[in-house]
Design a protein around this motif. Structure first.
Motif, mmCIF file in Angstrom:
data_model
loop_
_atom_site.group_PDB
_atom_site.id
_atom_site.type_symbol
_atom_site.label_atom_id
_atom_site.label_comp_id
_atom_site.label_asym_id
_atom_site.label_seq_id
_atom_site.Cartn_x
_atom_site.Cartn_y
_atom_site.Cartn_z
ATOM 1 N N UNK A 132 -49.680 32.423 -61.154
ATOM 2 C CA UNK A 132 -48.262 32.055 -61.002
ATOM 3 C C UNK A 132 -48.137 30.574 -60.652
ATOM 4 N N UNK A 133 -49.048 30.087 -59.827
ATOM 5 C CA UNK A 133 -49.001 28.675 -59.443
ATOM 6 C C UNK A 133 -49.150 27.765 -60.652
ATOM 7 N N UNK A 134 -49.903 28.231 -61.637
ATOM 8 C CA UNK A 134 -50.093 27.441 -62.847
ATOM 9 C C UNK A 134 -48.913 27.593 -63.812
ATOM 10 N N UNK A 135 -48.493 28.852 -64.035
ATOM 11 C CA UNK A 135 -47.565 29.088 -65.148
ATOM 12 C C UNK A 135 -46.090 29.204 -64.738
ATOM 13 N N UNK A 136 -45.790 29.617 -63.508
ATOM 14 C CA UNK A 136 -44.371 29.725 -63.113
ATOM 15 C C UNK A 136 -43.661 28.363 -63.149
ATOM 16 N N UNK A 137 -44.305 27.271 -62.691
ATOM 17 C CA UNK A 137 -43.599 25.978 -62.764
ATOM 18 C C UNK A 137 -43.292 25.575 -64.208
ATOM 19 N N UNK A 138 -44.178 25.938 -65.135
ATOM 20 C CA UNK A 138 -43.922 25.605 -66.548
ATOM 21 C C UNK A 138 -42.751 26.428 -67.079
ATOM 22 N N UNK A 139 -42.706 27.718 -66.662
ATOM 23 C CA UNK A 139 -41.548 28.551 -67.040
ATOM 24 C C UNK A 139 -40.281 27.927 -66.468
ATOM 25 N N UNK A 140 -40.352 27.522 -65.201
ATOM 26 C CA UNK A 140 -39.174 26.958 -64.524
ATOM 27 C C UNK A 140 -38.705 25.682 -65.220
ATOM 28 N N UNK A 141 -39.652 24.893 -65.681
ATOM 29 C CA UNK A 141 -39.281 23.660 -66.415
ATOM 30 C C UNK A 141 -38.471 23.992 -67.667
ATOM 31 N N UNK A 142 -38.854 25.102 -68.334
ATOM 32 C CA UNK A 142 -38.127 25.499 -69.555
ATOM 33 C C UNK A 142 -36.876 26.311 -69.228
ATOM 34 N N UNK A 143 -36.764 26.730 -67.950
ATOM 35 C CA UNK A 143 -35.580 27.479 -67.516
ATOM 36 C C UNK A 143 -35.599 28.930 -67.933
ATOM 37 N N UNK A 144 -36.778 29.476 -68.249
ATOM 38 C CA UNK A 144 -36.850 30.893 -68.605
ATOM 39 C C UNK A 144 -38.258 31.431 -68.366
ATOM 40 N N UNK A 145 -38.304 32.721 -68.073
ATOM 41 C CA UNK A 145 -39.599 33.360 -67.885
ATOM 42 C C UNK A 145 -39.466 34.619 -67.058
ATOM 43 N N UNK A 146 -40.467 35.459 -67.155
ATOM 44 C CA UNK A 146 -40.459 36.705 -66.374
ATOM 45 C C UNK A 146 -41.867 36.983 -65.873
ATOM 46 N N UNK A 147 -41.947 37.316 -64.602
ATOM 47 C CA UNK A 147 -43.229 37.716 -63.999
ATOM 48 C C UNK A 147 -43.041 39.115 -63.433
ATOM 49 N N UNK A 148 -44.002 39.984 -63.718
ATOM 50 C CA UNK A 148 -43.979 41.311 -63.094
ATOM 51 C C UNK A 148 -45.305 41.514 -62.373
ATOM 52 N N UNK A 183 -38.686 30.242 -57.730
ATOM 53 C CA UNK A 183 -38.494 30.001 -59.178
ATOM 54 C C UNK A 183 -37.246 30.674 -59.741
ATOM 55 N N UNK A 184 -36.683 31.652 -59.001
ATOM 56 C CA UNK A 184 -35.481 32.362 -59.476
ATOM 57 C C UNK A 184 -34.340 31.426 -59.831
ATOM 58 N N UNK A 185 -34.059 30.431 -58.965
ATOM 59 C CA UNK A 185 -32.945 29.531 -59.285
ATOM 60 C C UNK A 185 -33.179 28.692 -60.542
ATOM 61 N N UNK A 186 -34.422 28.675 -61.028
ATOM 62 C CA UNK A 186 -34.697 27.897 -62.248
ATOM 63 C C UNK A 186 -34.992 28.808 -63.445
ATOM 64 N N UNK A 187 -34.451 30.039 -63.394
ATOM 65 C CA UNK A 187 -34.489 30.894 -64.589
ATOM 66 C C UNK A 187 -35.693 31.808 -64.728
ATOM 67 N N UNK A 188 -36.541 31.859 -63.693
ATOM 68 C CA UNK A 188 -37.712 32.740 -63.775
ATOM 69 C C UNK A 188 -37.437 33.991 -62.939
#
Ligand SMILES: NC(=O)c1ccc[n+]([C@@H]2O[C@H](COP(=O)([O-])OP(=O)(O)OC[C@H]3O[C@@H](n4cnc5c(N)ncnc54)[C@H](OP(=O)(O)O)[C@@H]3O)[C@@H](O)[C@H]2O)c1
Length: 260
Positions: A132-148, A183-188
């Motif tokens: 998550x530390x690697x990929x959540x910020x990249x999702x947040x940059x694009x403003x979309x993503x989902x982690x389960x 990351x929620x406020x940035x679309x993840x």
């Protein structure tokens, strides 16, 4: 559709989903369903043959997948997995991360060695944390993503002889909330699924001991990996666009009733 919902909507064919522990059980079923939904899949596990098997299942159903092998109790291997994933993505977005690989050694606290404890925390907490530390910020940059995060009913209800596993899964459960805050406020969107007793390899050898227990559940039976995978698929989908920081139990009703 507003901008946020659109950003949360169906991903492009360039989009990837990483499913850890997708060489069997819940993870494999999740990988197959997400491939059906159009994601390219990063299959991960320890077992090379089973990883290739999952990849072939996806490809023969018309999807695209790459299999990567790593033992997530080994932090150097987690770092390699992250590097290899970056190479596979080659600039494509990773829109979905399913932290499903998990498990642990089951032993009373006094018999749990430091290594056993570290393995439980590396696999169930540290590896998901690093991914998550690697990929959540990249999702947040694009403003979309989902982690389960795949937890366990054992995060909230204890059984004797599983303390390290339960503590680790409880840590992962809290991360669902921490990452929702970050990351929620940035679309993840980050959510958890807590399985109860699911019929997979982990309990194959002890299934006979659980006959009466399973019959006593409201559902009257153990769950299938597909039944958990469908809930993960929902949490990833645009239909769950307002679901954040949630824990969905998939346990045939066990959490709700006193089993007599
Ligand atoms: N089944 C249940 O009743 C139940 C209940 C509560 C929670 N869960 C959770 O559900 C998740 C999936 O379990 P499952 O029931 O589907 O079991 P499973 O069929 O045994 O699958 C476990 C998956 O995790 C991978 N894995 C295990 N240890 C790993 C490690 N050290 N490094 C990398 N990958 C590893 C396995 O890879 P290999 O194939 O390479 O071994 C496999 O792909 C786990 O997090 C588990 O704790 C299951």
């Amino acid at each position: 559709m507003n901008a946020k919902a659109e950003a949360d909507g169906p991903m492009t064919r360039d989009s990837w989903a990483m499913v850890t522990g997708s060489t069997s059980g819940i993870g494999r079923e999740t990988a197959l369903l997400l491939a059906e939904d159009g994601y390219q899949i990063l299959v991960c596990g320890r077992d090379r043959d089973r990883a290739a098997e999952t990849r072939k299942m996806i490809v023969s159903a018309g999807g695209h997948a790459v299999d990567l092998v790593a033992d997530l109790t080994d932090i150097a291997a987690v770092r390699r997995l992250i590097d290899e994933t970056r190479q596979v993505l080659d600039g494509d977005p990773l829109d979905v991360l399913i932290n499903n690989a998990g498990g642990g050694v089951f032993a009373p606290t006094e018999a749990t060695t430091e290594n056993m404890f570290d393995d439980a925390f590396n696999l169930n907490v540290k590896a998901p944390y690093m991914l998550a530390g690697e990929f959540a910020p990249l999702m947040a940059e694009r403003g979309r993503g989902a982690i389960v995060n795949v937890g366990s009913l054992g995060t909230r209800m204890a059984a004797s002889g599983a303390s390290a596993f339960q503590a680790a899964k409880a840590g992962l459960s809290m991360l669902t909330k921490s990452w929702t805050a970050e990351y929620g406020p940035r679309g993840v969107r980050v959510n958890s699924v807590d399985p109860g007793y699911i019929l997979t390899r982990v309990n194959e050898d002890i299934r006979d001991m659980f006959g009466n227990y399973l019959a006593s559940l409201p559902a009257g039976r153990g769950g299938t990996p597909q039944e958990v995978a469908e809930v993960i698929r929902f949490l990833v989908s645009p239909q769950a666009s307002y679901v954040q920081g949630a824990v969905l139990t998939v346990d045939g009703g066990k959490n709700a009733v006193v089993v007599m």
